[in-house]
Scaffold this motif. Sequence first.
Motif, PDB file in Angstrom:
ATOM      1  N   SER A  19      42.981  46.439  35.330  1.00  0.00           N
ATOM      2  CA  SER A  19      41.583  46.843  35.172  1.00  0.00           C
ATOM      3  C   SER A  19      41.479  48.262  34.631  1.00  0.00           C
ATOM      4  CB  SER A  19      40.851  46.732  36.514  1.00  0.00           C
ATOM      5  OG  SER A  19      40.889  45.400  37.000  1.00  0.00           O
ATOM      6  N   ALA A  20      42.361  49.159  35.096  1.00  0.00           N
ATOM      7  CA  ALA A  20      42.350  50.537  34.597  1.00  0.00           C
ATOM      8  C   ALA A  20      42.672  50.572  33.107  1.00  0.00           C
ATOM      9  CB  ALA A  20      43.344  51.380  35.383  1.00  0.00           C
ATOM     10  N   GLU A  21      43.588  49.713  32.681  1.00  0.00           N
ATOM     11  CA  GLU A  21      43.943  49.673  31.261  1.00  0.00           C
ATOM     12  C   GLU A  21      42.759  49.175  30.435  1.00  0.00           C
ATOM     13  OE1 GLU A  21      44.957  47.981  27.530  1.00  0.00           O
ATOM     14  OE2 GLU A  21      44.515  46.712  29.283  1.00  0.00           O
ATOM     15  N   ASP A  33      32.422  52.987  31.115  1.00  0.00           N
ATOM     16  CA  ASP A  33      32.060  54.023  32.088  1.00  0.00           C
ATOM     17  C   ASP A  33      32.383  53.591  33.513  1.00  0.00           C
ATOM     18  OD1 ASP A  33      30.598  55.998  30.292  1.00  0.00           O
ATOM     19  OD2 ASP A  33      29.548  54.132  29.847  1.00  0.00           O
ATOM     20  N   MET A  34      32.628  52.292  33.678  1.00  0.00           N
ATOM     21  CA  MET A  34      32.914  51.761  35.015  1.00  0.00           C
ATOM     22  C   MET A  34      33.375  50.322  34.852  1.00  0.00           C
ATOM     23  SD  MET A  34      30.163  51.495  38.126  1.00  0.00           S
ATOM     24  CE  MET A  34      30.252  50.256  39.409  1.00  0.00           C
ATOM     25  N   ILE A  35      34.248  49.894  35.742  1.00  0.00           N
ATOM     26  CA  ILE A  35      34.649  48.498  35.744  1.00  0.00           C
ATOM     27  C   ILE A  35      34.648  47.988  37.182  1.00  0.00           C
ATOM     28  CG2 ILE A  35      37.166  48.783  35.944  1.00  0.00           C
ATOM     29  CD1 ILE A  35      37.325  46.644  33.639  1.00  0.00           C
ATOM     30  N   VAL A  36      34.177  46.768  37.358  1.00  0.00           N
ATOM     31  CA  VAL A  36      34.131  46.121  38.663  1.00  0.00           C
ATOM     32  C   VAL A  36      35.229  45.067  38.673  1.00  0.00           C
ATOM     33  CG1 VAL A  36      32.734  44.801  40.295  1.00  0.00           C
ATOM     34  CG2 VAL A  36      31.650  46.507  38.803  1.00  0.00           C
ATOM     35  N   PHE A  45      35.626  49.318  42.523  1.00  0.00           N
ATOM     36  CA  PHE A  45      35.072  50.069  41.393  1.00  0.00           C
ATOM     37  C   PHE A  45      36.145  51.003  40.835  1.00  0.00           C
ATOM     38  CE2 PHE A  45      30.600  50.054  43.513  1.00  0.00           C
ATOM     39  CZ  PHE A  45      30.450  48.713  43.190  1.00  0.00           C
ATOM     40  N   LEU A  46      36.324  50.982  39.514  1.00  0.00           N
ATOM     41  CA  LEU A  46      37.214  51.922  38.837  1.00  0.00           C
ATOM     42  C   LEU A  46      36.401  52.700  37.810  1.00  0.00           C
ATOM     43  CD1 LEU A  46      39.074  49.248  39.553  1.00  0.00           C
ATOM     44  CD2 LEU A  46      40.773  50.485  38.209  1.00  0.00           C
ATOM     45  N   THR A  47      36.665  54.004  37.709  1.00  0.00           N
ATOM     46  CA  THR A  47      35.939  54.866  36.790  1.00  0.00           C
ATOM     47  C   THR A  47      36.908  55.738  35.997  1.00  0.00           C
ATOM     48  OG1 THR A  47      35.620  56.381  38.669  1.00  0.00           O
ATOM     49  CG2 THR A  47      33.795  54.927  38.116  1.00  0.00           C
ATOM     50  N   PRO A  48      36.469  56.277  34.848  1.00  0.00           N
ATOM     51  CA  PRO A  48      37.378  57.026  33.977  1.00  0.00           C
ATOM     52  C   PRO A  48      37.991  58.276  34.605  1.00  0.00           C
ATOM     53  CG  PRO A  48      35.389  56.403  32.787  1.00  0.00           C
ATOM     54  CD  PRO A  48      35.144  56.097  34.227  1.00  0.00           C
ATOM     55  N   ASP A  49      37.356  58.810  35.649  1.00  0.00           N
ATOM     56  CA  ASP A  49      37.899  60.005  36.305  1.00  0.00           C
ATOM     57  C   ASP A  49      39.021  59.671  37.279  1.00  0.00           C
ATOM     58  OD1 ASP A  49      36.477  58.749  38.302  1.00  0.00           O
ATOM     59  OD2 ASP A  49      35.028  60.364  38.607  1.00  0.00           O
ATOM     60  N   GLY A  50      39.479  58.422  37.255  1.00  0.00           N
ATOM     61  CA  GLY A  50      40.556  57.996  38.150  1.00  0.00           C
ATOM     62  C   GLY A  50      40.081  57.460  39.477  1.00  0.00           C
ATOM     63  N   GLY A  51      38.770  57.372  39.640  1.00  0.00           N
ATOM     64  CA  GLY A  51      38.231  56.880  40.901  1.00  0.00           C
ATOM     65  C   GLY A  51      38.519  55.409  41.117  1.00  0.00           C
ATOM     66  N   VAL A  52      38.945  55.076  42.333  1.00  0.00           N
ATOM     67  CA  VAL A  52      39.186  53.689  42.728  1.00  0.00           C
ATOM     68  C   VAL A  52      38.555  53.514  44.112  1.00  0.00           C
ATOM     69  CG1 VAL A  52      40.878  51.909  43.265  1.00  0.00           C
ATOM     70  CG2 VAL A  52      41.344  53.559  41.439  1.00  0.00           C
ATOM     71  N   ARG A  53      37.498  52.702  44.181  1.00  0.00           N
ATOM     72  CA  ARG A  53      36.802  52.532  45.460  1.00  0.00           C
ATOM     73  C   ARG A  53      36.643  51.051  45.763  1.00  0.00           C
ATOM     74  NH1 ARG A  53      31.288  52.683  47.712  1.00  0.00           N
ATOM     75  NH2 ARG A  53      30.331  52.864  45.638  1.00  0.00           N
ATOM     76  N   GLN A  54      37.286  50.607  46.845  1.00  0.00           N
ATOM     77  CA  GLN A  54      37.172  49.209  47.237  1.00  0.00           C
ATOM     78  C   GLN A  54      36.050  49.041  48.238  1.00  0.00           C
ATOM     79  OE1 GLN A  54      40.778  47.140  48.346  1.00  0.00           O
ATOM     80  NE2 GLN A  54      39.660  45.652  49.588  1.00  0.00           N
ATOM     81  N   LEU A  55      35.206  48.049  48.009  1.00  0.00           N
ATOM     82  CA  LEU A  55      34.129  47.718  48.926  1.00  0.00           C
ATOM     83  C   LEU A  55      34.590  46.619  49.869  1.00  0.00           C
ATOM     84  CD1 LEU A  55      32.601  49.236  46.642  1.00  0.00           C
ATOM     85  CD2 LEU A  55      30.692  47.666  47.002  1.00  0.00           C
TER      86      LEU A  55
END
Length: 398
Positions: free
Chosen positions: A333-335, A343-346, A366-376
Amino acid sequence: MDLQGKCVLLGITGGIAAYKMANVASALKKRGADVEVIMTRNATQFITPLTFETLTGHKCIVDTFDRDFQFDVTHISLAKKADVILVAPATANVIAKMAHGIADDMLTTTVLAAGCPKLVSPAMNTGMLENPITQDNIRTLERYGFTIIPSESGVLACHDVGKGRLPADAVLLDYVEQALTPKDLAGLRVTVTAGPTQEAIDPVRFLTNHSTGKMGYAVARAAALRGASVTLIHGPTALEPVRFTEDVAITSAQDMYEAVTSRFEQTDILVMAAAVADYRPATVAADKVKKSDGDMSIPLVRTADILGTIGPRKTHQFLCGFSMETRDMVAHSAEKLQRKNLDMIVANNLKDPGAGFGVDTNLVTFLTPDGGVRQLPLMSKDAVAGAILDEIMARKGR
């Protein structure tokens, strides 16, 4: 939507459809709303106040001068308490009175005193509804800020066939929910894609996937309730249309490509929740391909890459993609996020219990370009839709 802490005032007038409002009152209570009911005297001929008192836990008000109640100015206290008023069914008589400020009973007096959103659902004989006087009164209510819920067509109680039926419970509840939802997306144009595509092999067969469209429909509905101007572009699904949106039905990946790219310049937020086919048959047979004894192979060619095309072209648009994987979810997903300039990928993993196609829940990251990875955590798709929009708005700085 959880309506906890919200007061919904139902105004029930003297039409045969008054009996249907018992289900609406019950449904609102189940969602957590505090439900108050005012009936006109004519309405009590079709359904008793006791029914609503049992369902809501409040006295059903009919008489403006009722003394068998706590001492306050009831029409003022209810007008202040209500977060939204729904007058349904609304007869021609009550519509006329509300349009011209006539306040001669508890319902019309309370409506005139209230400053909250007011919803009116006309329900009557077709001839009465289409009478120019009634139509002019409805337009007058709209001019004064009332929301008119369109009547449905069908067989009426008088056995006429035409417009004038009270809409289904779900329609009325959607309008109530829309009125109560904060409009933090107001002024934004949101495009959502949903469902599968179908790539024809011949006039009978096609290639597709298991997507039902539930996730994309949930996002479209949440965005519309929050005030956005929403276009829902979807492949073939078995779902009911999403109210308050522009519905664009497509079939193939190429149809989806054209529908999205033609609207891209006018879009502020694009949420690509559709499961778009990556490949299609190289040729489509004009006639049904007949079965033979041997094996058969179908040459495939790549479909147009929607996000790959528009990602490098974005200016003000916020692009949110989806990624469904079966392994190495975060890495893949990050790739995709970087390659398509999103701007964001779910992301979700089809193998996780409660995630994937056809279910009412989802487990997303949620993955974002700043390296953020947040699992709900595992949530309903409606809750996931709200979380997606919250994340987008936070990143847009609104």
